[in-house]
Motif scaffolding. Structure first.
Motif, PDB file in Angstrom:
ATOM      1  N   GLY A   1      -3.805  -3.032  -6.762  1.00 57.15           N
ATOM      2  CA  GLY A   1      -3.056  -3.659  -5.767  1.00 57.15           C
ATOM      3  C   GLY A   1      -2.396  -4.857  -6.661  1.00 57.15           C
TER       4      GLY A   1
ATOM      5  N   THR B   1     -12.326   4.684  -0.532  1.00 54.84           N
ATOM      6  CA  THR B   1     -11.488   5.117   0.628  1.00 54.84           C
ATOM      7  C   THR B   1     -11.065   6.532   0.310  1.00 54.84           C
ATOM      8  OG1 THR B   1     -10.511   2.574   0.901  1.00 54.84           O
ATOM      9  CG2 THR B   1      -9.560   4.682   2.191  1.00 54.84           C
TER      10      THR B   1
ATOM     11  N   SER C   1      -6.880   1.609  -7.718  1.00 52.35           N
ATOM     12  CA  SER C   1      -5.819   0.865  -7.727  1.00 52.35           C
ATOM     13  C   SER C   1      -6.267  -0.859  -7.715  1.00 52.35           C
ATOM     14  CB  SER C   1      -5.208   1.223  -6.395  1.00 52.35           C
ATOM     15  OG  SER C   1      -4.166   0.075  -6.051  1.00 52.35           O
TER      16      SER C   1
ATOM     17  N   SER D   1     -10.635   0.746  -4.938  1.00 46.52           N
ATOM     18  CA  SER D   1      -9.763  -0.485  -4.862  1.00 46.52           C
ATOM     19  C   SER D   1     -10.395  -1.793  -4.701  1.00 46.52           C
ATOM     20  CB  SER D   1      -8.803  -0.437  -3.752  1.00 46.52           C
ATOM     21  OG  SER D   1      -9.463  -0.504  -2.426  1.00 46.52           O
ATOM     22  N   ASP D   2      -9.826  -2.953  -4.604  1.00 45.89           N
ATOM     23  CA  ASP D   2     -10.478  -4.081  -4.429  1.00 45.89           C
ATOM     24  C   ASP D   2     -11.635  -4.315  -5.453  1.00 45.89           C
ATOM     25  OD1 ASP D   2     -10.495  -6.582  -3.030  1.00 45.89           O
ATOM     26  OD2 ASP D   2     -11.615  -5.596  -1.329  1.00 45.89           O
TER      27      ASP D   2
ATOM     28  N   ASN E   1      -2.849  -1.673   0.817  1.00 43.22           N
ATOM     29  CA  ASN E   1      -4.029  -0.970   1.759  1.00 43.22           C
ATOM     30  C   ASN E   1      -4.376   0.324   1.162  1.00 43.22           C
ATOM     31  OD1 ASN E   1      -5.497   0.218   3.813  1.00 43.22           O
ATOM     32  ND2 ASN E   1      -5.683  -1.844   4.571  1.00 43.22           N
ATOM     33  N   ALA E   2      -5.758   0.560   0.533  1.00 42.75           N
ATOM     34  CA  ALA E   2      -5.951   1.982   0.055  1.00 42.75           C
ATOM     35  C   ALA E   2      -5.701   3.042   1.044  1.00 42.75           C
ATOM     36  CB  ALA E   2      -7.511   1.704  -0.462  1.00 42.75           C
TER      37      ALA E   2
ATOM     38  N   VAL F   1      -9.788   6.919  -3.259  1.00 44.15           N
ATOM     39  CA  VAL F   1      -9.122   5.801  -3.907  1.00 44.15           C
ATOM     40  C   VAL F   1     -10.124   4.601  -4.113  1.00 44.15           C
ATOM     41  CG1 VAL F   1      -7.536   3.811  -3.718  1.00 44.15           C
ATOM     42  CG2 VAL F   1      -6.861   6.300  -3.030  1.00 44.15           C
TER      43      VAL F   1
ATOM     44  N   ILE G   1      -2.583   4.699   0.528  1.00 46.32           N
ATOM     45  CA  ILE G   1      -2.674   5.158  -1.067  1.00 46.32           C
ATOM     46  C   ILE G   1      -3.505   6.648  -1.154  1.00 46.32           C
ATOM     47  CG2 ILE G   1      -3.401   5.054  -3.715  1.00 46.32           C
ATOM     48  CD1 ILE G   1      -3.322   1.941  -3.056  1.00 46.32           C
ATOM     49  N   ALA G   2      -4.637   6.416  -0.164  1.00 43.50           N
ATOM     50  CA  ALA G   2      -5.510   8.090  -0.073  1.00 43.50           C
ATOM     51  C   ALA G   2      -4.555   8.814   0.526  1.00 43.50           C
ATOM     52  CB  ALA G   2      -6.766   7.478   0.743  1.00 43.50           C
TER      53      ALA G   2
ATOM     54  N   GLY H   1       0.549  -1.057  -0.113  1.00 43.80           N
ATOM     55  CA  GLY H   1       0.026  -0.120  -0.152  1.00 43.80           C
ATOM     56  C   GLY H   1       1.020   1.198  -0.176  1.00 43.80           C
TER      57      GLY H   1
END
Ligand SMILES: Nc1ncnc2c1ncn2[C@@H]1O[C@H](COP(=O)(O)OP(=O)(O)O)[C@@H](O)[C@H]1O
Ligand SMILES: [Mg+2]
Length: 436
Positions: free
Chosen positions: A98, A401, A96, A132-133, A118-119, A130, A122-123, A72
Motif C-alpha cells: 500500500g 483478505t 501489498s 496487506s498491512d 484497501n485490500a 491478498v 486488490i482481491a 486500493g
C-alpha cells in the motif's frame, strides 16, 4: 509458490510490482527466482491528492476514505496487469504494502503506521488472496514496524563461512535510498542484524528540485553536482535529535516534510537556494547514511555472535555497501557517499548481486507474503534479544483478505538463507510441489 509484491514508497513516484517463485528446501534454504518487475505510473490527479494529504497537511476523514478506495483500486489495477506482465498469469498470492500516509513515531517509539490501498479492491481485481498491512503487527510487538527490509537483507547477505560466495568477511550494509533511506548491517548467517532508517533519502532533494525546476527529482544528480555545499546550512540541518538517536529507529515524511528545510535554515541561511541548496541536501543524505552506518557498526554489542561464541568480539568493520532504491540512480549522491566510506569498503549496487535496484522493495513484499503465508515471522533476529526492528518478539506480519483458509502448510523450521536463483528451478533437489 509464486507471489506478486506491490509497493509504493514515500516518494510516491510509482507502484512497483515484482513477482518471484519461491522454493523452500528442508535444509532451510529459501530459493527465490525473480520472475520480473515493472512499475505503473500513478494517475497524475491521484498522485497530487496523495502528495497533498501527506504531513503536515490536515486531512478530513472523507478524503482518507476516498484515498483508501482510490489507492486500493489503483493497486488492484496494477496487480491485475502485473500478473500478466511479469508472471505470465501464474500468481498464487498478492502481497501489498500500500501507500504510507502516516508513520506515527513519538520519541524512540513507533505507535502506528497507516498504509492506504484497501485490500478488498486488490482481491476483487486480481482474484487472488491478498496479504496487506504488514507493519502494525511488528509495532504492536514493540517494534518500529520499519524498515521491514532487514529480513530480506539478513537472509540474502548473511555470510556463510562454509560457502562464502565471494562475500567479504566483516559486515555488509544493505542500503535502500528511497524517499527515506534505510540500512541493514549484516554479518554472518544467522547472526543478529540491525536495521534502521538513517533519515532523508531523496525526499528533501525531490521537494527542492520540484520547486526549482518543476521536475519531480534532481535527474542524474545534475543540480547537486553543479552546486557547492554550504557548511553552515549543513551543520544546521544535521542538528536534529533524530540523527543522534540510537538504532533501531524509523521515520518518515512526518519529520522530513516540506517545512523541514526552511525551518532548519531560517536562522542561518534563509536565502540558500538553487543548486547550492540541492548540493547541501545531497551532502546531508550522504553524511547521515555513512556516519549512521559506521557509528552503528562500532557499537554492535558483544552478543552479536552465537551464545557459544560469547567471548569473540563481533565484526565491526563494514566491508561493502550494497545500494538499491531510486537514489542509486543519482551519481552525485553515490559519489558523496563514497567519500565518507572508509578505504577498503566496497560500494556496489544490488543488481550486481542479482537484485534489481528499482524492485528490491517490491521483491521484499513478495518475500514477506511468502513468509506470512507459511506462518513465518517477517523480522530478523536483532541484537540484545530483540528483533531487527526492536520488537520484543517475532511477529507474523500482515492481514489476509479474504479470510479463507490458506492452502500452504505452516513451516516450523528456521529459514537460514535466501538464495537468488536466476536459473529455472530443478537444479536444486526439491521435492516437487511441497510448497506450492
Ligand atoms: N535518474 C535519477 N536521478 C536522480 N534521482 C533519481 C533518478 N531516478 C530515480 N531517482 C530518485 O528515486 C526516487 C524514487 O525512488 P524509490 O526507490 O522508488 O523511492 P520510494 O521507495 O520512496 O518510492 C525518485 O523520487 C528520485 O528521487
Ligand atoms: Mg518508488
Amino acid at each position: 509458490m509464486i507471489v506478486l509484491g506491490l509497493s509504493s514508497g514515500t516518494s510516491v513516484d510509482a507502484i512497483d510490482a515484482a513477482a518471484a517463485d519461491f522454493h523452500l528446501g528442508p535444509d532451510g534454504v529459501l530459493r527465490m527466482r525473480p520472475l520480473g518487475h515493472t512499475e505503473y505510473e500513478w494517475p497524475a490527479a491521484l498522485r497530487e491528492r496523495i502528495l497533498k494529504a501527506l504531513p503536515p497537511a490536515a486531512v478530513d476523514m472523507g478524503e482518507v476514505t476516498q484515498l483508501d478506495t482510490l489507492i486500493g483500486q489503483e493497486f488492484g489495477r496494477a496487480g491485475r496487469q502485473a500478473i500478466d506482465d511479469v508472471a505470465g498469469g501464474d500468481v498464487d498470492l498478492v502481497a501489498s504494502h500500500g501507500q504510507t500516509l502516516y508513520h506515527w513515531v513519538v520519541g524512540a517509539r513507533a505507535h502506528g503506521s497507516l498504509q492506504l490501498g484497501n485490500a478488498a479492491w486488490i482481491a476483487e481485481r486480481t482474484k487472488r488472496p491478498v496479504i496487506s498491512d504488514f507493519r502494525v503487527a511488528d509495532i504492536a510487538a514493540g517494534g518500529q514496524g520499519a524498515p521491514l527490509v532487514s529480513v530480506l537483507d539478513a537472509l540474502w547477505l548473511g555470510r556463510d563461512p562454509q560457502s562464502p560466495d565471494g562475500a567479504p568477511a566483516g559486515l555488509s550494509a544493505a542500503l535502500n535510498i528511497g524517499g527515506i533511506a534505510n540500512v541493514t548491517l549484516v554479518g554472518e548467517v544467522e547472526a543478529p542484524v540491525t536495521g534502521w532508517d538513517t533519515g532523508p533519502g531523496n525526499c528533501l532533494i525531490d521537494l527542492t528540485a520540484r520547486q526549482l525546476t518543476g521536475e519531480p527529482f534532481d535527474r542524474d544528480g545534475a543540480l547537486g553536482a553543479a552546486g557547492t555545499v554550504d557548511q553552515a546550512a549543513l551543520r544546521a540541518l544535521l542538528d536534529d535529535p533524530y540523527f543522534a538517536a540510537k538504532a533501531p529507529k524509523s521515520t518518515g515524511r512526518e519529520l522530513f516534510d516540506a517545512t523541514y528545510v526552511p525551518r532548519k535554515l531560517a536562522s542561518v541561511r534563509p536565502d540558500l537556494t538553487g543548486p547550492d541548496l540541492v548540493a547541501t541536501l545531497t551532502e546531508l543524505t550522504a553524511v547521515t547514511i555513512a556516519e549512521g552506518l559506521l557509528t552503528v557498526a562500532q557499537s554492535i554489542p558483544a552478543d552479536r555472535r552465537s551464545a557459544g561464541d560469547a567471548a569473540a568480539e563481533p565484526q565491526r568493520e563494514v566491508r561493502r555497501v550494497v545500494v538499491s532504491g531510486g537514489g542509486a540512480h543519482n551519481p552525485t549522491l553515490l559519489e558523496r557517499l563514497r567519500a565518507y566510506l572508509p578505504d577498503g569498503c566496497e560500494l556496489l549496487t544490488a543488481d550486481q548481486l542479482g537484485m534489481p535496484i528499482d524492485a528490491k522493495e517490491a521483491y521484499l513484499f513478495a518475500l514477506l507474503g511468502f513468509l506470512s503465508a507459511h506462518g513465518v515471522a517477517g523480522t530478523a533476529k536483532g541484537v540484545q534479544r530483540r528483533r531487527s526492528t526492536g520488537a520484543r518478539r517475532a511477529a507474523v506480519l500482515g492481514s489476509l483478505t479474504p479470510p479463507t483458509p490458506l492452502v500452504w502448510p505452516a513451516f516450523t523450521g528456521p529459514i537460514r538463507r535466501l538464495v537468488l536463483a536466476n536459473t529455472p528451478f530443478g537444479l536444486a533437489p526439491m521435492p516437487k510441489g511441497t510448497h506450492r
